[in-house]
Design a protein around this motif. Structure first.
Motif, PDB file in Angstrom:
ATOM      1  N   VAL A 107       0.802  -1.310   0.013  1.00 33.83           N
ATOM      2  CA  VAL A 107       0.329  -0.251   0.097  1.00 33.83           C
ATOM      3  C   VAL A 107       0.653   1.412  -0.222  1.00 33.83           C
ATOM      4  O   VAL A 107       0.917   1.664  -0.770  1.00 33.83           O
ATOM      5  N   LYS A 108       1.629   1.494   0.427  1.00 36.93           N
ATOM      6  CA  LYS A 108       2.780   2.398   0.845  1.00 36.93           C
ATOM      7  C   LYS A 108       3.474   2.675   0.054  1.00 36.93           C
ATOM      8  O   LYS A 108       3.312   4.166  -0.846  1.00 36.93           O
ATOM      9  N   ASN A 109       3.894   1.792  -1.013  1.00 33.99           N
ATOM     10  CA  ASN A 109       4.292   1.869  -2.454  1.00 33.99           C
ATOM     11  C   ASN A 109       3.180   2.391  -3.354  1.00 33.99           C
ATOM     12  O   ASN A 109       3.871   1.845  -4.527  1.00 33.99           O
ATOM     13  N   GLY A 110       2.480   2.341  -3.156  1.00 33.92           N
ATOM     14  CA  GLY A 110       1.433   2.455  -4.288  1.00 33.92           C
ATOM     15  C   GLY A 110       0.181   1.767  -5.309  1.00 33.92           C
ATOM     16  O   GLY A 110      -0.117   2.353  -5.877  1.00 33.92           O
ATOM     17  N   HIS A 111       0.659   0.457  -5.224  1.00 34.39           N
ATOM     18  CA  HIS A 111       0.114  -0.731  -5.311  1.00 34.39           C
ATOM     19  C   HIS A 111      -1.356  -0.913  -4.925  1.00 34.39           C
ATOM     20  O   HIS A 111      -1.977  -0.185  -3.846  1.00 34.39           O
ATOM     21  N   GLU A 112      -2.214  -1.481  -5.962  1.00 35.76           N
ATOM     22  CA  GLU A 112      -3.811  -1.363  -5.583  1.00 35.76           C
ATOM     23  C   GLU A 112      -3.325  -3.365  -4.963  1.00 35.76           C
ATOM     24  O   GLU A 112      -2.774  -3.987  -5.561  1.00 35.76           O
ATOM     25  N   ILE A 113      -4.256  -3.338  -4.114  1.00 35.01           N
ATOM     26  CA  ILE A 113      -4.833  -4.615  -3.699  1.00 35.01           C
ATOM     27  C   ILE A 113      -6.036  -5.486  -3.667  1.00 35.01           C
ATOM     28  O   ILE A 113      -6.959  -4.886  -3.628  1.00 35.01           O
ATOM     29  N   GLY A 114      -6.545  -6.572  -5.015  1.00 35.16           N
ATOM     30  CA  GLY A 114      -7.081  -7.271  -5.018  1.00 35.16           C
ATOM     31  C   GLY A 114      -7.425  -8.885  -3.623  1.00 35.16           C
ATOM     32  O   GLY A 114      -6.672  -8.965  -3.471  1.00 35.16           O
ATOM     33  N   SER A 115      -8.186  -9.059  -3.880  1.00 35.22           N
ATOM     34  CA  SER A 115      -8.617 -10.470  -2.627  1.00 35.22           C
ATOM     35  C   SER A 115      -8.618 -11.640  -3.996  1.00 35.22           C
ATOM     36  O   SER A 115      -8.913 -11.626  -4.910  1.00 35.22           O
ATOM     37  N   LEU A 116      -7.811 -12.555  -2.851  1.00 37.67           N
ATOM     38  CA  LEU A 116      -7.442 -14.009  -3.270  1.00 37.67           C
ATOM     39  C   LEU A 116      -7.883 -14.804  -2.693  1.00 37.67           C
ATOM     40  O   LEU A 116      -8.108 -16.114  -3.176  1.00 37.67           O
ATOM     41  N   GLY A 117      -9.592 -14.427  -1.892  1.00 37.64           N
ATOM     42  CA  GLY A 117     -10.301 -15.138  -1.047  1.00 37.64           C
ATOM     43  C   GLY A 117      -9.582 -15.543   0.206  1.00 37.64           C
ATOM     44  O   GLY A 117      -8.176 -15.027   0.744  1.00 37.64           O
ATOM     45  N   TYR A 118      -9.837 -16.411   1.503  1.00 43.97           N
ATOM     46  CA  TYR A 118      -9.270 -15.930   2.016  1.00 43.97           C
ATOM     47  C   TYR A 118      -8.307 -17.501   2.710  1.00 43.97           C
ATOM     48  O   TYR A 118      -7.467 -17.323   2.185  1.00 43.97           O
ATOM     49  N   ARG A 119      -9.026 -18.646   1.703  1.00 46.02           N
ATOM     50  CA  ARG A 119      -7.764 -19.797   2.569  1.00 46.02           C
ATOM     51  C   ARG A 119      -7.129 -20.634   1.275  1.00 46.02           C
ATOM     52  O   ARG A 119      -6.223 -21.305   1.096  1.00 46.02           O
ATOM     53  N   TYR A 120      -7.641 -19.883   0.063  1.00 47.64           N
ATOM     54  CA  TYR A 120      -6.642 -20.416  -1.245  1.00 47.64           C
ATOM     55  C   TYR A 120      -7.267 -21.878  -1.305  1.00 47.64           C
ATOM     56  O   TYR A 120      -6.281 -22.332  -1.640  1.00 47.64           O
ATOM     57  N   LYS A 121      -8.819 -21.660  -1.420  1.00 49.59           N
ATOM     58  CA  LYS A 121      -9.279 -22.870  -2.070  1.00 49.59           C
ATOM     59  C   LYS A 121      -9.994 -22.875  -3.473  1.00 49.59           C
ATOM     60  O   LYS A 121     -11.522 -22.052  -3.022  1.00 49.59           O
ATOM     61  N   SER A 122     -10.051 -23.620  -4.144  1.00 47.84           N
ATOM     62  CA  SER A 122     -11.140 -23.757  -5.108  1.00 47.84           C
ATOM     63  C   SER A 122     -12.803 -23.592  -4.791  1.00 47.84           C
ATOM     64  O   SER A 122     -13.478 -23.916  -4.440  1.00 47.84           O
ATOM     65  N   TYR A 123     -13.312 -22.556  -5.111  1.00 49.93           N
ATOM     66  CA  TYR A 123     -14.908 -21.932  -4.902  1.00 49.93           C
ATOM     67  C   TYR A 123     -15.857 -22.773  -5.888  1.00 49.93           C
ATOM     68  O   TYR A 123     -16.758 -23.707  -4.929  1.00 49.93           O
TER      69      TYR A 123
END
Length: 254
Positions: A107-123
């Motif tokens: 965040v400090k470096n200016g990049h955007e954050i998106g989500s990969l979900g919480y546990r990284y298990k196929s939905y």
């Protein structure tokens, strides 16, 4: 005898038509199977984005990370040295909990954050309630660390269906896929990673890269990717900026 050959000729013509039709049906199925990451539903229904508008020469570099800390530091440091501060990192909530300092650095470096979900298990392997819980928990963790709610979701392993699309939309998330995948997670060689990205690059592309520790060659390829794209007059954009108010590409899913 002539009558026999006329009958057989008609049958041969029918067989040939069927064979040609079967070939094209198989070809279409093959092409579609290679683009499963590209989806939309009917107008007004949830959609998944895989590419932004082609106008201009903006391109989005994205990095998935779900474990480890060595590679992502290397990538973040390289991006900082190259004055690139507008990429998108898709992170899992579980990883974010273990590495709040790296989340802060992103965040400090200016990049955007998106989500990969919480546990990284196929939905696609989870029940509806489990999907909602995973997306929500990841958002809560990431928002607590960054002060901002996530709006972009890349399902674990890129796997999703119409149900996942609908759940994500109800939770105010847009599913983001990609249009260029150099398979850097297979460690095919830095030169191969670079070649795939550069040879396929077009305006509006979303590039899938990884920053987990098992991906050993992405950092080495990244410098050349940045240099060559800039020499071709590309500029870099976060996914959010790339898809905002543009004609994004998607494919129908029923």
């Amino acid at each position: 005898m002539n009558f026999f050959w006329i009958i057989n000729g008609k049958r041969m013509k029918q067989y040939l038509i069927i064979l040609i039709a079967s070939f094209f049906a198989a070809l279409i199925a093959f092409v579609e199977s290679k683009n499963l990451e590209v989806f939309k539903t009917k107008d007004g229904e949830p959609r998944a984005i895989y590419q932004g508008e082609e106008k201009g020469k903006k391109i989005a570099l994205t990095f998935d990370v779900s474990w480890g800390e060595k590679r992502i530091h290397e990538i973040l440091d390289l991006l900082e040295r190259e004055n690139i501060n507008d990429t998108t990192f898709f992170i899992s909530g579980e990883w974010a909990e273990r590495h709040p300092d790296i989340v802060e650095k992103i965040v400090k470096n200016g990049h955007e954050i998106g989500s990969l979900g919480y546990r990284y298990k196929s939905y696609t392997e989870l029940e509806d309630a489990q999907i909602r819980k995973d997306i929500t928990r990841a958002q809560q963790v990431i928002e607590a660390l960054t002060g901002k709610p996530t709006r972009l979701l890349r399902p674990p392993n890129g796997a999703f269906n119409k149900t996942v699309l609908e759940i994500a939309e109800k939770l105010n998330h847009t599913i983001v896929q990609w249009s260029i995948d150099p398979n850097d997670w297979k460690n095919p060689g830095a030169d191969q990673i670079t070649e795939t990205v550069i040879s396929e690059a077009n305006g509006g592309d979303i590039v899938l890269l990884h920053a987990s520790d098992s991906v050993k060659q992405t950092k080495d390829a990244l410098k050349d990717i940045l240099d060559q794209l800039r020499s071709d007059h590309y500029t870099f954009s976060t996914v959010g900026e790339l898809i905002a108010n543009t004609d994004t590409k998607r494919k129908e899913i029923k």
